[in-house]
Design a protein around this motif. Structure first.
Motif, mmCIF file in Angstrom:
data_model
loop_
_atom_site.group_PDB
_atom_site.id
_atom_site.type_symbol
_atom_site.label_atom_id
_atom_site.label_comp_id
_atom_site.label_asym_id
_atom_site.label_seq_id
_atom_site.Cartn_x
_atom_site.Cartn_y
_atom_site.Cartn_z
ATOM 1 N N ALA A 37 6.296 -3.980 -7.663
ATOM 2 C CA ALA A 37 6.346 -4.634 -8.975
ATOM 3 C C ALA A 37 4.918 -4.771 -9.508
ATOM 4 N N PRO A 38 4.767 -5.022 -10.804
ATOM 5 C CA PRO A 38 3.415 -5.179 -11.361
ATOM 6 C C PRO A 38 2.560 -6.204 -10.614
ATOM 7 N N ALA A 39 3.142 -7.323 -10.175
ATOM 8 C CA ALA A 39 2.364 -8.330 -9.439
ATOM 9 C C ALA A 39 1.890 -7.788 -8.092
ATOM 10 N N ARG A 43 0.831 -1.215 0.000
ATOM 11 C CA ARG A 43 0.000 0.000 0.000
ATOM 12 C C ARG A 43 0.862 1.260 0.000
ATOM 13 N N ILE A 44 1.886 1.270 0.819
ATOM 14 C CA ILE A 44 2.756 2.451 0.913
ATOM 15 C C ILE A 44 3.515 2.655 -0.391
ATOM 16 N N LEU A 45 4.066 1.584 -0.945
ATOM 17 C CA LEU A 45 4.800 1.713 -2.208
ATOM 18 C C LEU A 45 3.878 2.120 -3.345
ATOM 19 N N SER A 46 2.657 1.597 -3.352
ATOM 20 C CA SER A 46 1.693 1.970 -4.382
ATOM 21 C C SER A 46 1.344 3.458 -4.273
ATOM 22 N N GLU A 47 1.205 3.930 -3.061
ATOM 23 C CA GLU A 47 0.827 5.322 -2.823
ATOM 24 C C GLU A 47 1.989 6.294 -3.011
ATOM 25 N N ILE A 89 -2.160 -6.973 -6.803
ATOM 26 C CA ILE A 89 -2.822 -7.318 -5.533
ATOM 27 C C ILE A 89 -3.577 -6.108 -4.996
ATOM 28 N N ILE A 90 -2.945 -4.944 -5.040
ATOM 29 C CA ILE A 90 -3.614 -3.713 -4.592
ATOM 30 C C ILE A 90 -4.846 -3.465 -5.458
ATOM 31 N N ASP A 91 -4.666 -3.515 -6.763
ATOM 32 C CA ASP A 91 -5.765 -3.215 -7.694
ATOM 33 C C ASP A 91 -6.920 -4.205 -7.556
ATOM 34 N N SER A 92 -6.609 -5.487 -7.409
ATOM 35 C CA SER A 92 -7.673 -6.490 -7.342
ATOM 36 C C SER A 92 -8.423 -6.439 -6.008
ATOM 37 N N ASN A 93 -7.866 -5.803 -5.009
ATOM 38 C CA ASN A 93 -8.529 -5.673 -3.712
ATOM 39 C C ASN A 93 -9.041 -4.264 -3.451
ATOM 40 N N TYR A 94 -8.952 -3.416 -4.458
ATOM 41 C CA TYR A 94 -9.338 -2.014 -4.333
ATOM 42 C C TYR A 94 -10.782 -1.853 -3.845
ATOM 43 N N GLY A 141 8.074 -11.782 -6.609
ATOM 44 C CA GLY A 141 7.807 -10.854 -7.697
ATOM 45 C C GLY A 141 6.864 -9.720 -7.328
ATOM 46 N N LEU A 142 6.683 -9.459 -6.024
ATOM 47 C CA LEU A 142 5.777 -8.399 -5.578
ATOM 48 C C LEU A 142 6.446 -7.033 -5.514
ATOM 49 N N VAL A 143 7.742 -7.026 -5.251
ATOM 50 C CA VAL A 143 8.522 -5.784 -5.201
ATOM 51 C C VAL A 143 9.864 -6.033 -5.875
ATOM 52 N N THR A 144 10.542 -4.950 -6.166
ATOM 53 C CA THR A 144 11.929 -5.044 -6.618
ATOM 54 C C THR A 144 12.765 -4.180 -5.688
ATOM 55 N N GLN A 145 14.020 -4.529 -5.583
ATOM 56 C CA GLN A 145 14.927 -3.719 -4.775
ATOM 57 C C GLN A 145 16.241 -3.563 -5.518
ATOM 58 N N LYS A 146 16.799 -2.376 -5.372
ATOM 59 C CA LYS A 146 18.100 -2.120 -5.985
ATOM 60 C C LYS A 146 18.831 -1.095 -5.139
#
Length: 154
Positions: A108-110, A54-58, A114-119, A89-94
Motif C-alpha cells: 500500500a502507499p503507506a 521490500r519484496i512487494l516493492s520490488e 516506509i521503503i522510500d523514506s528509508n531508501y 494500512g501497509l499492505v492490501t490483500q484480496k
C-alpha cells in the motif's frame, strides 16, 4: 571429524564452533542485522515486515505462498503478519481473480512510504558492507550463500 584416544577410548569431536558453518552464519546474521534493526527502530515495523515490504516493492503483488517463500517466512506467520500490516494500512490483500483460494498481497502507499523514506539509510548500510568486504567479495558472498538456499535464486 577429529578423533583422539584417551586411555584406550576414542572420543569424537565436532569441528570447532569458531569454524562451524551454522555458528558462523548466525554470527554473521547478527552483524548484518544490527544496522538494519537500528534503521527499523524508527519505523515501528519488524525485520520480517521490512522483508515483506521490500519484496512487494520490488516484485509487485504476489500470492501469499510465493511471498512467504521469498520472505523466508512460514505461511501461518505470514498470514498473521499480513493481517496486522493490512490493518496498519501497509499492505492490501484480496482474493485472486483466477484462483479464489489464493490471497494476493500488494504494498500500500503507506508501506511504500516506509521503503522510500528509508531508501538512503538502506543504501548506506549496503555501501558499508561493500566497503568492509570489497565489492567483489560482497558479490561472491551473496553468490555462495545463494548456493545454500533451498529455494534457489529468487
Amino acid at each position: 571429524m577429529i578423533s583422539e584416544t584417551f586411555g584406550g577410548n576414542m572420543k569424537k569431536h565436532l569441528p570447532s564452533t569458531s569454524r562451524s558453518l551454522p555458528f558462523a552464519l548466525i554470527r554473521a546474521r547478527e552483524g548484518v542485522m544490527g544496522p538494519i534493526r537500528d534503521m527499523l527502530a524508527e519505523t515501528g515495523i519488524s525485520e520480517q515486515q521490512w522483508r515483506v515490504l521490500r519484496i512487494l516493492s520490488e516484485c509487485g503483488p504476489l500470492d501469499s505462498s510465493t511471498l512467504a517463500e521469498r520472505a523466508s517466512l512460514l505461511h501461518p506467520s505470514l498470514t498473521r503478519m499480513v493481517f496486522a500490516m493490512d490493518k496498519k494500512g501497509l499492505v492490501t490483500q484480496k482474493r485472486s481473480d483466477t484462483d479464489r483460494r489464493r490471497q494476493v498481497i500488494t504494498i500500500a502507499p503507506a508501506g511504500q512510504d516506509i521503503i522510500d523514506s528509508n531508501y538512503e539509510h538502506a543504501l548506506r548500510i549496503v555501501r558499508d558492507f561493500k566497503a568492509k568486504l570489497g565489492e567483489d567479495r560482497y558479490e561472491q558472498l551473496i553468490d555462495l550463500l545463494q548456493m545454500l538456499d533451498p529455494h534457489g535464486d529468487q
